[in-house]
Design an enzyme around this catalytic site. Structure first.
Site, PDB file in Angstrom:
ATOM      1  N   ASP B 294     105.528  56.103  65.551  1.00  0.00           N
ATOM      2  CA  ASP B 294     106.699  56.671  66.221  1.00  0.00           C
ATOM      3  C   ASP B 294     106.946  58.118  65.812  1.00  0.00           C
ATOM      4  O   ASP B 294     106.508  58.571  64.765  1.00  0.00           O
ATOM      5  CB  ASP B 294     107.945  55.837  65.885  1.00  0.00           C
ATOM      6  CG  ASP B 294     108.137  55.708  64.381  1.00  0.00           C
ATOM      7  OD1 ASP B 294     107.124  55.578  63.659  1.00  0.00           O
ATOM      8  OD2 ASP B 294     109.286  55.756  63.916  1.00  0.00           O
ATOM      9  N   GLU B 295     107.656  58.794  66.672  1.00  0.00           N
ATOM     10  CA  GLU B 295     108.276  60.080  66.362  1.00  0.00           C
ATOM     11  C   GLU B 295     107.346  61.123  65.753  1.00  0.00           C
ATOM     12  O   GLU B 295     107.648  61.723  64.725  1.00  0.00           O
ATOM     13  CB  GLU B 295     109.469  59.855  65.401  1.00  0.00           C
ATOM     14  CG  GLU B 295     110.507  58.926  65.982  1.00  0.00           C
ATOM     15  CD  GLU B 295     111.672  58.662  65.010  1.00  0.00           C
ATOM     16  OE1 GLU B 295     112.796  58.500  65.494  1.00  0.00           O
ATOM     17  OE2 GLU B 295     111.442  58.631  63.793  1.00  0.00           O
ATOM     18  N   VAL B 296     106.208  61.328  66.404  1.00  0.00           N
ATOM     19  CA  VAL B 296     105.347  62.440  65.992  1.00  0.00           C
ATOM     20  C   VAL B 296     105.789  63.653  66.811  1.00  0.00           C
ATOM     21  O   VAL B 296     105.685  63.645  68.043  1.00  0.00           O
ATOM     22  CB  VAL B 296     103.858  62.125  66.272  1.00  0.00           C
ATOM     23  CG1 VAL B 296     102.976  63.273  65.810  1.00  0.00           C
ATOM     24  CG2 VAL B 296     103.463  60.824  65.605  1.00  0.00           C
TER      25      VAL B 296
END
Lengths: 656, 656
Positions: B294-296
């Site tokens: 997630d959330e790169v």
């Protein structure tokens, strides 16, 4: 709202100065001088506890400058603790940092506990006020007896109580490991002892070693007790050949003094005990080993013809002489295995060497007598936590008062200290914390602090804070109360039940076992088990009433008293449905209705006192009846506000 | 006072019958049919818990006749749990005994929890009412994510939460072991990972094995998450060569999405991960392994010329394509080591094989989309415990509602269940229990019970009892509250503080981090940390106000509302000295004064509503201001009785 201080026990000397040391996330400790792994672990533990107490992370942040607390220890103590160790320390706190100096690791451990107690939340954050403390114990032997034999107490409960002991500077765990009702320690040499004598609940030797190490880390010695020749039924389940009467034996389930006793006339008994003591002497490093020796009723001895013949042959006048013979033999075995004997008053006999220690359940007179004869002694009379007395009662018991006050200085030195005793007929793993704490802290203070420290009100105000702080160690003496009330209520709201329970205390001394034929198999899950040994509400109420009677025009007290009385008067109506629905609460009904009537009477008396009138004389008999009924134990519980209401009522009458 | 029942989650079907099975000290359990050590331990544990819950010794006493509970298990389950297991069971209780039948040990474990919940204290003693239960879960994957990375959560806390999970039939611990802020697991192959990435707080492999075994004993699978390629700062402290930008790196102390990400273009990264995953795949027996994903944010990738060149070379349109490339490589490594991949929404990409599992923080639409494409999914959107929402909010979130309701029957089967998420930016070892429990039990019911079980009031009444029962497992979600309030008060009386705290809740969603620049080094010891996520007082008060507005002549509600309002109005005067003396309470002052004003206004409105009059129009602006001020968060806390008072005030105005 700045209090004097909340230290418990009070140090030998302390002087506050101007300023304060701020405690924040950058707090660090450094060990300078002598160090050892025990001290390093103590610092780690202290940091964790400070973090718990304050809720601040104490890890990664870096402190500017030096450590906030420097510890300097002069040198090592012996690998194994002895009865008298140097536990003194000096703690100096200034705005710029704190310094703890001690001759031995014991002093460091005691000083760290003091430091943790000094941490408070002020108007600018966590802090320690500037102070200079010079501290040392008044008595070297400050113990707590825990009896895991009558009810099983698991290792985790022992450990958290060791934490509690260390926090208030107690230094001896007296571990009562064997009893008629249970043999609670693994014997590799005689495994039938624990296998057949413990209902599967016993400490393995590995657990014992772990607990000894845990205690040692906290500067606490562990003295095991193997009670003999009486209190030994559980031994005989696996080894009936040790007994003075033929078996078979079963684990005892009832309480009280039982007949089974070892046979002091048979060599095999001593051979067995030599083997057993040799095993235990190796397991327990402490120089002392407690052999109990109490309450041998002699019934089995009297009934055994061979024992009687032996006694005649040896010219023994009575059973006391026979027990003295047994004790001499045991003392020789202990001595062979490098242990010094400790026993209860009953073992006292001029034939025994003077290096033994007498633990007195009888009192200062007995203690003084043995001190005069050259024996060392420790006091337990007055420190029985199972008697359910107030902290104040225990606090006022001084080992060197009464007959012991007359001793010479040298004789007084033989009084090593005292031990609080938590006999477990009426406690389980669930309730034991609430029977030990916080009252044991008052005893701890009596044994550590100077004799002049004896202001009861001041003690109570510090005890309240101490009790709250002890929660951070995982002790359940506060949290178990609500949990048990909720169980009794089958998870319905407990407000009304708590209002009642808050003014109750369990009956005192040995009234509980005399009320019904208790056994170790009976559940201890009733209101009497949940209720605290000491009612804070009753103490506060009693004080208010006294103040009001001293100054009847005082409106503040009058209002507060009225509020309490109204809440008690109206409580039964709220509580009644719960009582009806719960099998365990049914017995509480008379308490609830008696409290209602008592409060009603109290309100009448209050109003009379306040208006300077008097209660109608025609109703006097009725009033006395209400008071008498309320003073009667019900369900093994006492309404503790009854005496204060009685004083109100009597005051309302006296005004004739 | 007999309630319907207090089971949570509610079984698929249950029918009460006449009579009851008495539960006393003679209670015994027998395993008939298939058995294994796990089942034997489950029975031992169940007996210990029954003994704790009831306070009755369940040991030495002998039962007349057969066992009270017979358990028949048909056969074994696989050594390692899979995503779908047979957890069904039948439990029949009659006056003469109870019988639990299940196909597998999973069913036995679930049924034992149901049996324990059925034990109640009635007017004749502890009992289980006669009942027939046929039960099975609606969803096979019912998880709880615990994040010990952002704040360290020690093994003992994980264990007691596993006990809590088992009690409400949750069956997957999703263990978020690595994050920017901490690498919390020992790697023997790459020890710099935990040594440099964890501030010394990490699980040893021995502890991990112990926790897996502990979970397995309770029928709970352990799915480890190693978040990659983002959320990886802590990896880079010891291994900067894995990152997409040059180091050195330090453990991240702030919250939010950070730039550091692994470099998906370098072979050495995959070699390293192959080694790491091989080690972890051996340690964790579960067939699934979570790779986060997630959330790169792509900042490091965008700034790295070599990565940009690689992407052009490979014809990758954007960072999503680059991450998909990374995921394919990782998926191949997982596959080689026998593991199935789980990841957050972001990993979803048609190139990946359909045996992977998508965990959706985005919601039912995203979940439905992946199910249509053939992927299995689990829902976490709506189940974030760190959002501090009510149990009712979570309870109403159904994995098969919204877009997922439109799926075909086969597609719906791909929705495996859901997971409650306990992200730990704002919890510590001290507060995590109170953020998980009891709300996670409402989510557990949503995932286990039939969709038709959705009466919110009924849920709350069972949740209250469930919460109390969970205490017997050692969870601190109830006891920590008073303890933290006492710390805030520096151990002074907390009644007034509790009156305030009882009507407060922490701010919701991500309002807390947006209020100040939080870091992992900041203490979480303020009132917002002590306060419960959900105010029971506010919920009760709100209901009373609604009932009153529906029937303004109702005296009972009017009186109760008035009592509450008066206590809030008068509270500030009692609380003010405490606020002044405590640095941590200073920020609470506006809440306390706003509550006073709000209560004052509420009393005026109540009186107006009750008498059928109206508030003076000239003061309307002032009233609105009082309400607005009370509705503003202060010290990251909300006054939860404000909406109900507002309704009262509006009702008082509308009556014009």
């Amino acid at each position: 709202m700045l209090r004097r201080h909340t230290l418990m026990p009070v140090p030998a000397s302390l002087e506050f100065a101007e300023g304060r040391l701020a405690i924040d996330s950058s707090f660090r400790v450094a060990l300078t001088g002598y160090s050892e792994p025990r001290l390093e672990r103590a610092v780690t533990r202290m940091m964790a506890r400070l973090s718990h107490q304050t809720g601040m992370p104490l890890g990664p942040a870096a402190r500017q400058g030096g450590p906030a607390l420097e510890i300097e220890c002069d040198g090592a103590a012996g690998e194994v603790g002895s009865a008298v160790e140097n536990e003194s320390y000096t703690l100096v706190v200034r705005r710029t940092g704190a310094r703890l100096h001690a001759a031995t690791p014991y002093g460091v451990l005691r000083g760290l506990e003091t430091f943790l107690q000094l941490v408070e939340l002020g108007d600018r954050g966590f802090q320690v006020r500037a102070v200079t403390i010079e501290d040392r114990p008044r008595f070297p032997w400050r113990g707590l007896l825990i009896d895991p034999a009558r009810h099983w107490i698991p290792p985790a409960v022992i450990k958290r109580n060791l934490d509690g002991m260390a926090a208030v500077k107690l230094n001896v765990l007296h571990w009562h490991l064997t009893e008629d009702q249970g043999f609670r320690i693994e014997s590799k040499r005689y495994p039938k002892l624990h296998r057949l004598g413990s209902d599967e609940d016993h400490y393995t030797q590995e657990q014992v070693r772990e607990i000894i190490e845990y205690a040692r880390d906290r500067g606490i010695r562990v003295v095991p007790e193997f009670d003999m020749p009486g209190h030994t039924t559980s031994w005989f389940v696996g080894h009936p050949e040790l007994a003075s009467a033929a078996g078979p034996y079963r684990i005892e389930r009832g309480w009280g003094i039982k007949d089974p006793a070892m046979d002091p006339t048979r060599e095999q008994v001593y051979e067995f005990l030599d083997g057993f003591i040799s095993e235990m002497a190796e397991l327990f490093p402490d120089p002392y080993l407690h052999i109990g020796g109490d309450e041998v009723n002699g019934v089995q001895w009297d009934a055994n013809a061979e024992i009687q013949a032996f006694m005649r042959e040896q010219g023994m006048a009575d059973n006391h002489a026979l027990q003295a013979h047994f004790n001499r033999r045991i003392q020789a075995i202990l001595s062979k295995h490098g242990k010094t004997m400790v026993g209860w008053d009953e073992i006292f006999h001029p034939d025994l060497p003077t290096d033994i220690v007498i633990q007195s359940w009888r009192g200062q007179e007995s203690l003084a007598e043995s001190a005069r004869q050259g024996y060392q002694g420790i006091l337990s009379n007055g420190y029985y936590l199972d008697h359910m007395l107030s902290a104040a009662r225990h606090y006022q018991v001084d080992p060197l008062s009464g007959a012991a006050a007359e001793l010479s200085a040298d004789e007084k030195k033989r009084v090593l200290g005292g031990e609080a005793c938590m006999w477990s007929e009426f406690v389980t793993w669930e309730t034991i914390d609430s029977r030990i704490w916080p009252r044991a802290a008052a005893i701890a203070e009596r044994l550590w602090s100077p004799a002049e420290i004896n202001d009861v009100d001041d003690m109570y105000s510090r005890l309240e804070v101490t009790s709250q702080r002890l929660e951070w160690l995982g002790l359940t003496h506060r949290s178990a109360y609500s949990r048990m009330l909720r169980r009794l209520s089958n998870y319905r709201p407990i407000d009304a039940l708590r209002t009642l329970a808050d003014v109750l205390e369990p009956v005192k001394f040995y009234e509980r076992p005399s009320s019904r034929p208790y056994t170790s198999l009976m559940p201890l899950n009733r209101l009497v088990d949940a209720t605290r040994p000491e009612s804070d509400v009753a103490r506060a109420f009693s004080r208010m009433v006294d103040e009001l009677l001293a100054d009847p025009a005082d409106e503040t007290n009058k209002e507060a008293i009225e509020t309490w009385l109204v809440s008690w008067r109206d409580n039964h109506e709220r509580l009644a449905p719960l009582i009806q629905s719960s099998a365990l609460l049914r017995e509480v009904e008379p308490l609830s209705t008696n409290l209602r009537r008592l409060a009603q009477l109290g309100l009448e008396a209050l109003s009379a006192v306040h208006r300077g009138r008097r209660l109608r004389d025609s109703e006097w008999e009725e009033h006395v009846q209400v008071l008498e009924r309320a003073a009667q134990p019900q369900a093994e519980l006492l309404i503790m506000v009854e005496p204060a209401v009685r004083r109100l009522v009597e005051a309302a009458r006296e005004r004739r």
